[in-house]
Design a protein around this motif. Structure first.
Motif, PDB file in Angstrom:
ATOM      1  N   ASP A  93      -3.435  30.494   8.582  1.00 44.66           N
ATOM      2  CA  ASP A  93      -4.701  30.097   7.640  1.00 44.66           C
ATOM      3  C   ASP A  93      -5.647  29.214   8.096  1.00 44.66           C
ATOM      4  O   ASP A  93      -6.876  29.472   7.674  1.00 44.66           O
ATOM      5  N   SER A  94      -5.285  28.559   9.017  1.00 47.77           N
ATOM      6  CA  SER A  94      -6.023  27.439   9.678  1.00 47.77           C
ATOM      7  C   SER A  94      -7.157  28.188  10.539  1.00 47.77           C
ATOM      8  O   SER A  94      -8.124  27.556  11.118  1.00 47.77           O
ATOM      9  N   ARG A  95      -6.472  29.175  11.217  1.00 42.66           N
ATOM     10  CA  ARG A  95      -7.293  29.910  12.278  1.00 42.66           C
ATOM     11  C   ARG A  95      -7.367  29.051  13.676  1.00 42.66           C
ATOM     12  O   ARG A  95      -8.351  29.246  14.138  1.00 42.66           O
ATOM     13  N   GLU A  96      -6.593  28.215  13.905  1.00 38.29           N
ATOM     14  CA  GLU A  96      -6.583  27.537  15.025  1.00 38.29           C
ATOM     15  C   GLU A  96      -5.689  28.104  16.253  1.00 38.29           C
ATOM     16  O   GLU A  96      -4.392  28.023  15.977  1.00 38.29           O
ATOM     17  N   TYR A  97      -6.262  29.015  17.125  1.00 33.22           N
ATOM     18  CA  TYR A  97      -5.578  29.806  17.902  1.00 33.22           C
ATOM     19  C   TYR A  97      -4.463  28.934  18.775  1.00 33.22           C
ATOM     20  O   TYR A  97      -3.409  29.500  18.917  1.00 33.22           O
ATOM     21  N   GLY A  98      -4.869  27.997  19.324  1.00 29.58           N
ATOM     22  CA  GLY A  98      -4.113  27.182  20.229  1.00 29.58           C
ATOM     23  C   GLY A  98      -2.778  26.542  19.734  1.00 29.58           C
ATOM     24  O   GLY A  98      -1.707  26.937  20.170  1.00 29.58           O
ATOM     25  N   GLU A  99      -2.962  25.969  18.437  1.00 26.80           N
ATOM     26  CA  GLU A  99      -1.752  25.629  17.888  1.00 26.80           C
ATOM     27  C   GLU A  99      -0.952  26.737  17.332  1.00 26.80           C
ATOM     28  O   GLU A  99       0.250  26.557  17.418  1.00 26.80           O
ATOM     29  N   TYR A 100      -1.389  27.739  16.732  1.00 26.24           N
ATOM     30  CA  TYR A 100      -0.995  28.936  16.429  1.00 26.24           C
ATOM     31  C   TYR A 100      -0.033  29.514  17.459  1.00 26.24           C
ATOM     32  O   TYR A 100       1.207  29.887  17.347  1.00 26.24           O
ATOM     33  N   ALA A 101      -0.874  29.509  18.617  1.00 25.81           N
ATOM     34  CA  ALA A 101       0.013  30.324  19.694  1.00 25.81           C
ATOM     35  C   ALA A 101       1.384  29.605  20.008  1.00 25.81           C
ATOM     36  O   ALA A 101       2.213  30.065  20.354  1.00 25.81           O
ATOM     37  N   ALA A 102       1.219  28.335  20.110  1.00 23.09           N
ATOM     38  CA  ALA A 102       2.241  27.528  20.712  1.00 23.09           C
ATOM     39  C   ALA A 102       3.340  27.508  19.495  1.00 23.09           C
ATOM     40  O   ALA A 102       4.527  27.536  19.878  1.00 23.09           O
ATOM     41  N   ALA A 103       3.153  27.523  18.210  1.00 19.32           N
ATOM     42  CA  ALA A 103       4.010  27.408  17.031  1.00 19.32           C
ATOM     43  C   ALA A 103       4.759  29.047  17.067  1.00 19.32           C
ATOM     44  O   ALA A 103       5.895  29.027  17.130  1.00 19.32           O
ATOM     45  N   ASN A 104       3.888  29.933  17.256  1.00 17.28           N
ATOM     46  CA  ASN A 104       4.368  31.341  17.486  1.00 17.28           C
ATOM     47  C   ASN A 104       5.336  31.729  18.665  1.00 17.28           C
ATOM     48  O   ASN A 104       6.669  32.247  18.507  1.00 17.28           O
ATOM     49  N   ALA A 105       5.017  30.876  19.529  1.00 13.98           N
ATOM     50  CA  ALA A 105       5.860  30.969  20.720  1.00 13.98           C
ATOM     51  C   ALA A 105       7.265  30.497  20.570  1.00 13.98           C
ATOM     52  O   ALA A 105       8.324  30.770  21.161  1.00 13.98           O
ATOM     53  N   ARG A 106       7.138  29.362  20.074  1.00 15.30           N
ATOM     54  CA  ARG A 106       8.335  28.472  19.686  1.00 15.30           C
ATOM     55  C   ARG A 106       9.226  29.472  18.578  1.00 15.30           C
ATOM     56  O   ARG A 106      10.433  29.272  18.877  1.00 15.30           O
ATOM     57  N   LEU A 107       8.637  30.102  17.613  1.00 23.06           N
ATOM     58  CA  LEU A 107       9.405  30.778  16.842  1.00 23.06           C
ATOM     59  C   LEU A 107      10.141  32.091  17.318  1.00 23.06           C
ATOM     60  O   LEU A 107      11.177  32.145  17.272  1.00 23.06           O
ATOM     61  N   ILE A 108       9.213  32.739  18.250  1.00 25.68           N
ATOM     62  CA  ILE A 108       9.721  33.812  19.229  1.00 25.68           C
ATOM     63  C   ILE A 108      11.100  33.330  20.026  1.00 25.68           C
ATOM     64  O   ILE A 108      12.063  33.809  19.925  1.00 25.68           O
ATOM     65  N   CYS A 109      10.810  31.915  20.526  1.00 24.14           N
ATOM     66  CA  CYS A 109      11.987  31.528  21.478  1.00 24.14           C
ATOM     67  C   CYS A 109      13.171  31.280  20.534  1.00 24.14           C
ATOM     68  O   CYS A 109      14.254  31.598  21.048  1.00 24.14           O
ATOM     69  N   GLN A 110      13.081  30.664  19.196  1.00 22.33           N
ATOM     70  CA  GLN A 110      14.108  30.456  18.562  1.00 22.33           C
ATOM     71  C   GLN A 110      14.771  31.661  18.297  1.00 22.33           C
ATOM     72  O   GLN A 110      16.217  31.750  18.104  1.00 22.33           O
ATOM     73  N   LEU A 111      14.000  32.798  17.766  1.00 21.86           N
ATOM     74  CA  LEU A 111      14.658  33.960  17.691  1.00 21.86           C
ATOM     75  C   LEU A 111      15.456  34.521  18.981  1.00 21.86           C
ATOM     76  O   LEU A 111      16.653  35.010  18.788  1.00 21.86           O
ATOM     77  N   GLU A 112      14.936  34.613  20.105  1.00 24.43           N
ATOM     78  CA  GLU A 112      15.706  34.855  21.145  1.00 24.43           C
ATOM     79  C   GLU A 112      16.986  33.815  21.293  1.00 24.43           C
ATOM     80  O   GLU A 112      17.862  34.743  21.960  1.00 24.43           O
ATOM     81  N   LEU A 113      16.939  32.793  21.421  1.00 21.81           N
ATOM     82  CA  LEU A 113      17.978  31.873  21.342  1.00 21.81           C
ATOM     83  C   LEU A 113      19.007  32.068  20.435  1.00 21.81           C
ATOM     84  O   LEU A 113      20.237  32.138  20.724  1.00 21.81           O
ATOM     85  N   LEU A 114      18.485  32.515  19.254  1.00 21.67           N
ATOM     86  CA  LEU A 114      19.772  32.819  18.209  1.00 21.67           C
ATOM     87  C   LEU A 114      20.407  33.972  18.623  1.00 21.67           C
ATOM     88  O   LEU A 114      21.500  34.061  18.408  1.00 21.67           O
ATOM     89  N   SER A 115      19.829  35.019  19.060  1.00 24.51           N
ATOM     90  CA  SER A 115      20.401  36.434  19.534  1.00 24.51           C
ATOM     91  C   SER A 115      21.298  35.934  20.661  1.00 24.51           C
ATOM     92  O   SER A 115      22.574  36.301  20.929  1.00 24.51           O
ATOM     93  N   GLU A 116      20.692  35.387  21.533  1.00 24.00           N
ATOM     94  CA  GLU A 116      21.463  34.885  22.883  1.00 24.00           C
ATOM     95  C   GLU A 116      22.963  33.973  22.550  1.00 24.00           C
ATOM     96  O   GLU A 116      23.923  34.248  23.109  1.00 24.00           O
ATOM     97  N   ALA A 117      22.575  33.176  21.267  1.00 25.93           N
ATOM     98  CA  ALA A 117      23.951  32.099  21.266  1.00 25.93           C
ATOM     99  C   ALA A 117      24.986  33.054  20.597  1.00 25.93           C
ATOM    100  O   ALA A 117      26.060  32.514  20.624  1.00 25.93           O
ATOM    101  N   GLU A 118      24.687  34.292  19.948  1.00 24.49           N
ATOM    102  CA  GLU A 118      25.715  35.025  19.432  1.00 24.49           C
ATOM    103  C   GLU A 118      26.399  36.169  20.434  1.00 24.49           C
ATOM    104  O   GLU A 118      27.267  36.746  20.018  1.00 24.49           O
ATOM    105  N   GLN A 119      25.637  36.254  21.363  1.00 21.94           N
ATOM    106  CA  GLN A 119      26.276  37.105  22.294  1.00 21.94           C
ATOM    107  C   GLN A 119      27.719  36.786  22.851  1.00 21.94           C
ATOM    108  O   GLN A 119      27.921  35.546  23.222  1.00 21.94           O
ATOM    109  N   LEU A 120      28.491  37.794  23.239  1.00 21.13           N
ATOM    110  CA  LEU A 120      29.899  37.471  23.839  1.00 21.13           C
ATOM    111  C   LEU A 120      29.859  37.416  25.117  1.00 21.13           C
ATOM    112  O   LEU A 120      30.141  38.240  26.192  1.00 21.13           O
ATOM    113  N   THR A 121      29.601  36.286  25.678  1.00 17.44           N
ATOM    114  CA  THR A 121      29.494  36.037  27.309  1.00 17.44           C
ATOM    115  C   THR A 121      30.300  34.820  27.400  1.00 17.44           C
ATOM    116  O   THR A 121      30.982  34.057  26.769  1.00 17.44           O
TER     117      THR A 121
END
Length: 126
Positions: A93-121
């Protein structure tokens, strides 16, 4: 001997359900991450409304699985991802690309880590 077979069947069912859970969770989180990456590309091209719409769609997909995710995963992890979605939407909503890109990258990383934490390894077992 009958007890042994019953125990083995129960263990087999639990293993099968665990593998099914990890596969479906990985597919789910990969899909969400893909949507968020597409939204970031749209934001980079100054298509902010389309990026926000795609991110809201990803959030709705997350919410549609809310009960299942809260039952099967740690509440702190699911709550953190929900908060990440809220942060990303606010930055869209604020259209601040730099901050948005950083927050979006964190969210994507959290999703990947969530999936990785559930893997049977071995790493997750030990």
């Amino acid at each position: 001997m009958k007890r042994l077979w019953i125990a083995l069947v129960i263990l087999g069912v639990i293993l099968g359900l665990t593998l099914l859970h990890t596969r479906t969770l990985q597919s789910f989180t990969d899909g969400l991450a893909g949507q968020l990456e597409q939204a970031q590309e749209l934001a980079r091209e100054d298509a902010w409304p389309k990026a926000a719409e795609l991110t809201r769609s990803a959030l709705e997909r997350w919410r549609s699985q809310d009960v299942r995710l809260h039952v099967l995963l740690r509440h702190a992890d699911t709550d953190s991802i929900y908060a990440g979605f809220q942060e990303v939407l606010a930055l869209l909503d604020s259209r601040e690309y730099g901050e948005y890109a950083a927050a979006n990258a964190r969210l994507i990383c959290q999703l990947e880590l969530l999936s990785e934490a559930e893997q049977l390894t071995l790493k997750n077992i030990l």
